[in-house]
Scaffold this motif. Structure first.
Motif, PDB file in Angstrom:
ATOM      1  N   ALA A  54       0.834  -1.203   0.000  1.00 35.29           N
ATOM      2  CA  ALA A  54       0.000   0.000   0.000  1.00 35.29           C
ATOM      3  C   ALA A  54       0.868   1.253   0.000  1.00 35.29           C
ATOM      4  O   ALA A  54       0.568   2.237  -0.686  1.00 35.29           O
ATOM      5  N   ALA A  55       1.957   1.220   0.766  1.00 39.12           N
ATOM      6  CA  ALA A  55       2.873   2.363   0.787  1.00 39.12           C
ATOM      7  C   ALA A  55       3.521   2.558  -0.576  1.00 39.12           C
ATOM      8  O   ALA A  55       3.695   3.687  -1.044  1.00 39.12           O
ATOM      9  N   GLN A  56       3.872   1.441  -1.219  1.00 41.56           N
ATOM     10  CA  GLN A  56       4.439   1.524  -2.572  1.00 41.56           C
ATOM     11  C   GLN A  56       3.433   2.156  -3.526  1.00 41.56           C
ATOM     12  O   GLN A  56       3.786   3.003  -4.356  1.00 41.56           O
ATOM     13  N   GLY A  57       2.174   1.737  -3.386  1.00 40.58           N
ATOM     14  CA  GLY A  57       1.140   2.293  -4.242  1.00 40.58           C
ATOM     15  C   GLY A  57       0.926   3.779  -4.010  1.00 40.58           C
ATOM     16  O   GLY A  57       0.729   4.540  -4.967  1.00 40.58           O
ATOM     17  N   ARG A  58       0.991   4.206  -2.752  1.00 42.59           N
ATOM     18  CA  ARG A  58       0.823   5.627  -2.455  1.00 42.59           C
ATOM     19  C   ARG A  58       1.958   6.452  -3.042  1.00 42.59           C
ATOM     20  O   ARG A  58       1.746   7.559  -3.530  1.00 42.59           O
ATOM     21  N   ARG A  59       3.166   5.913  -2.996  1.00 42.13           N
ATOM     22  CA  ARG A  59       4.296   6.625  -3.601  1.00 42.13           C
ATOM     23  C   ARG A  59       4.131   6.687  -5.124  1.00 42.13           C
ATOM     24  O   ARG A  59       4.473   7.689  -5.759  1.00 42.13           O
ATOM     25  N   ARG A  60       3.589   5.607  -5.702  1.00 44.16           N
ATOM     26  CA  ARG A  60       3.436   5.551  -7.151  1.00 44.16           C
ATOM     27  C   ARG A  60       2.421   6.577  -7.651  1.00 44.16           C
ATOM     28  O   ARG A  60       2.623   7.208  -8.696  1.00 44.16           O
ATOM     29  N   ILE A  61       1.334   6.749  -6.917  1.00 42.02           N
ATOM     30  CA  ILE A  61       0.273   7.644  -7.396  1.00 42.02           C
ATOM     31  C   ILE A  61       0.421   9.067  -6.853  1.00 42.02           C
ATOM     32  O   ILE A  61      -0.408   9.927  -7.163  1.00 42.02           O
ATOM     33  N   ALA A  62       1.472   9.313  -6.054  1.00 36.36           N
ATOM     34  CA  ALA A  62       1.654  10.659  -5.488  1.00 36.36           C
ATOM     35  C   ALA A  62       1.681  11.754  -6.559  1.00 36.36           C
ATOM     36  O   ALA A  62       1.049  12.802  -6.384  1.00 36.36           O
ATOM     37  N   PRO A  63       2.395  11.565  -7.688  1.00 37.08           N
ATOM     38  CA  PRO A  63       2.373  12.620  -8.724  1.00 37.08           C
ATOM     39  C   PRO A  63       0.977  12.869  -9.281  1.00 37.08           C
ATOM     40  O   PRO A  63       0.606  14.011  -9.557  1.00 37.08           O
ATOM     41  N   THR A 228      12.301  -3.120  11.594  1.00 41.15           N
ATOM     42  CA  THR A 228      13.139  -3.953  10.734  1.00 41.15           C
ATOM     43  C   THR A 228      12.346  -4.465   9.537  1.00 41.15           C
ATOM     44  O   THR A 228      12.822  -4.441   8.387  1.00 41.15           O
ATOM     45  N   GLU A 229      11.110  -4.921   9.809  1.00 36.14           N
ATOM     46  CA  GLU A 229      10.269  -5.431   8.734  1.00 36.14           C
ATOM     47  C   GLU A 229       9.963  -4.348   7.707  1.00 36.14           C
ATOM     48  O   GLU A 229      10.039  -4.585   6.495  1.00 36.14           O
ATOM     49  N   ARG A 230       9.651  -3.157   8.177  1.00 40.22           N
ATOM     50  CA  ARG A 230       9.317  -2.069   7.258  1.00 40.22           C
ATOM     51  C   ARG A 230      10.522  -1.675   6.412  1.00 40.22           C
ATOM     52  O   ARG A 230      10.382  -1.353   5.227  1.00 40.22           O
ATOM     53  N   ARG A 231      11.706  -1.687   7.020  1.00 39.54           N
ATOM     54  CA  ARG A 231      12.906  -1.346   6.251  1.00 39.54           C
ATOM     55  C   ARG A 231      13.150  -2.376   5.160  1.00 39.54           C
ATOM     56  O   ARG A 231      13.465  -2.023   4.010  1.00 39.54           O
ATOM     57  N   VAL A 232      13.020  -3.665   5.509  1.00 38.93           N
ATOM     58  CA  VAL A 232      13.258  -4.722   4.537  1.00 38.93           C
ATOM     59  C   VAL A 232      12.224  -4.671   3.419  1.00 38.93           C
ATOM     60  O   VAL A 232      12.567  -4.707   2.224  1.00 38.93           O
ATOM     61  N   LEU A 233      10.943  -4.577   3.808  1.00 37.07           N
ATOM     62  CA  LEU A 233       9.882  -4.571   2.802  1.00 37.07           C
ATOM     63  C   LEU A 233       9.906  -3.313   1.957  1.00 37.07           C
ATOM     64  O   LEU A 233       9.530  -3.338   0.773  1.00 37.07           O
ATOM     65  N   ARG A 234      10.344  -2.210   2.547  1.00 34.75           N
ATOM     66  CA  ARG A 234      10.419  -0.983   1.768  1.00 34.75           C
ATOM     67  C   ARG A 234      11.459  -1.101   0.647  1.00 34.75           C
ATOM     68  O   ARG A 234      11.286  -0.538  -0.437  1.00 34.75           O
ATOM     69  N   SER A 235      12.539  -1.833   0.916  1.00 38.04           N
ATOM     70  CA  SER A 235      13.542  -2.044  -0.126  1.00 38.04           C
ATOM     71  C   SER A 235      13.036  -3.007  -1.202  1.00 38.04           C
ATOM     72  O   SER A 235      13.400  -2.890  -2.371  1.00 38.04           O
ATOM     73  N   VAL A 236      12.179  -3.947  -0.792  1.00 33.55           N
ATOM     74  CA  VAL A 236      11.621  -4.914  -1.738  1.00 33.55           C
ATOM     75  C   VAL A 236      10.569  -4.243  -2.613  1.00 33.55           C
ATOM     76  O   VAL A 236      10.523  -4.434  -3.833  1.00 33.55           O
ATOM     77  N   TYR A 237       9.700  -3.445  -1.950  1.00 35.73           N
ATOM     78  CA  TYR A 237       8.611  -2.780  -2.669  1.00 35.73           C
ATOM     79  C   TYR A 237       8.939  -1.299  -2.806  1.00 35.73           C
ATOM     80  O   TYR A 237       8.181  -0.433  -2.388  1.00 35.73           O
ATOM     81  N   ALA A 238      10.088  -1.025  -3.383  1.00 32.56           N
ATOM     82  CA  ALA A 238      10.540   0.371  -3.538  1.00 32.56           C
ATOM     83  C   ALA A 238       9.714   1.096  -4.594  1.00 32.56           C
ATOM     84  O   ALA A 238       9.180   0.480  -5.504  1.00 32.56           O
TER      85      ALA A 238
END
Length: 238
Positions: A54-63, A228-238
């Motif tokens: 969901a965070a990845q999606g929010r970053r994607r649609i931010a523009p 830790t989980e958020r850091r790892v997943l954030r790198s996966v779903y950048a």
């Protein structure tokens, strides 16, 4: 009337206490709390993945959100409608960040109950005899007013851990939050990392003054896992 003495709750507590005591016999009671925390967080990994997506999606649609805000700046109702349609079409949840906290609430409540009562189902609560580095797992931070002991430094250490990970998690949430979310989605201003509940992770510091040390230990371990989980997943779903 003590709610923990109600037959259904007392039965659940009795079974849980026996299971935790058995696990504590293999490691230590404090170690058992840590293992339970890790097990719960492991079960909730799919929830963490959904939050990361969901965070990845929010970053994607931010523009695109910024474009909508510019286009409908003077038409707030149209802006709100267009924003909700964008979230729906892209299958992005604007409020998914609170899911891990809500999912853990029953377990945290159970850990609290197991170390908050002198008796469980009418029998002495032997879990209260357990300790972490000399500090009783049933001891509360507010008990320090009756006399500070060197072993109580464990409270200080856990509070520092909770505070640091809460700050790190909030900083990461702020980076992931859509910049226009708070003004365009109904209720989002409250739940947004930039809103009042954006400071919710720090409420664990307040809770630590009223819950037993065992629950504080759970919150600290869970907080470290969360970051830790958020850091790892954030790198996966950048």
């Amino acid at each position: 009337m003590n709610i923990f003495d109600l037959p259904p709750i007392a039965a659940i507590l009795a079974v849980s206490a026996d299971a935790l005591a058995a696990l504590g016999g293999l490691v230590t009671p404090a170690g058992a709390v840590v293992l339970v925390t890790l097990a719960v967080r492991a079960v909730l990994i799919p929830v963490g993945i959904s939050v990361a997506k969901a965070a990845q999606g929010r970053r994607r649609i931010a523009p695109r959100l910024a474009e909508l805000q510019k286009r409908y700046r003077k038409r707030p109702e149209q802006l709100q409608k267009a924003t909700l349609e964008l979230y729906a079409s892209e299958k992005v949840s604007p409020l998914s960040g609170c899911l891990p906290m809500l999912a853990q609430a029953p377990v945290i409540s159970l850990v609290y109950a197991l170390f908050a009562s002198a008796t469980i189902a009418g029998a002495p609560n032997h879990l209260l005899d357990a300790s972490l580095l000399g500090a009783g797992l049933g001891r509360h931070l507010i008990d320090l007013g009756s006399g500070f002991q060197p072993s109580d430094l464990v409270f200080v250490a856990l509070l520092v851990v909770i505070g640091v990970v809460a700050w790190l998690n909030r900083r990461m949430a702020l980076r992931d939050a859509a910049p226009t979310l708070a003004t365009e989605v109904p209720g989002a201003a409250l739940l947004s990392p930039r809103g009042p509940l954006g400071w919710a992770p720090f409420l664990t510091l307040v809770a630590a003054a009223f819950v037993p040390l065992a629950a504080t230990l759970y919150l600290a371990v869970s907080g470290v896992w969360s970051y830790t989980e958020r850091r790892v997943l954030r790198s996966v779903y950048a």
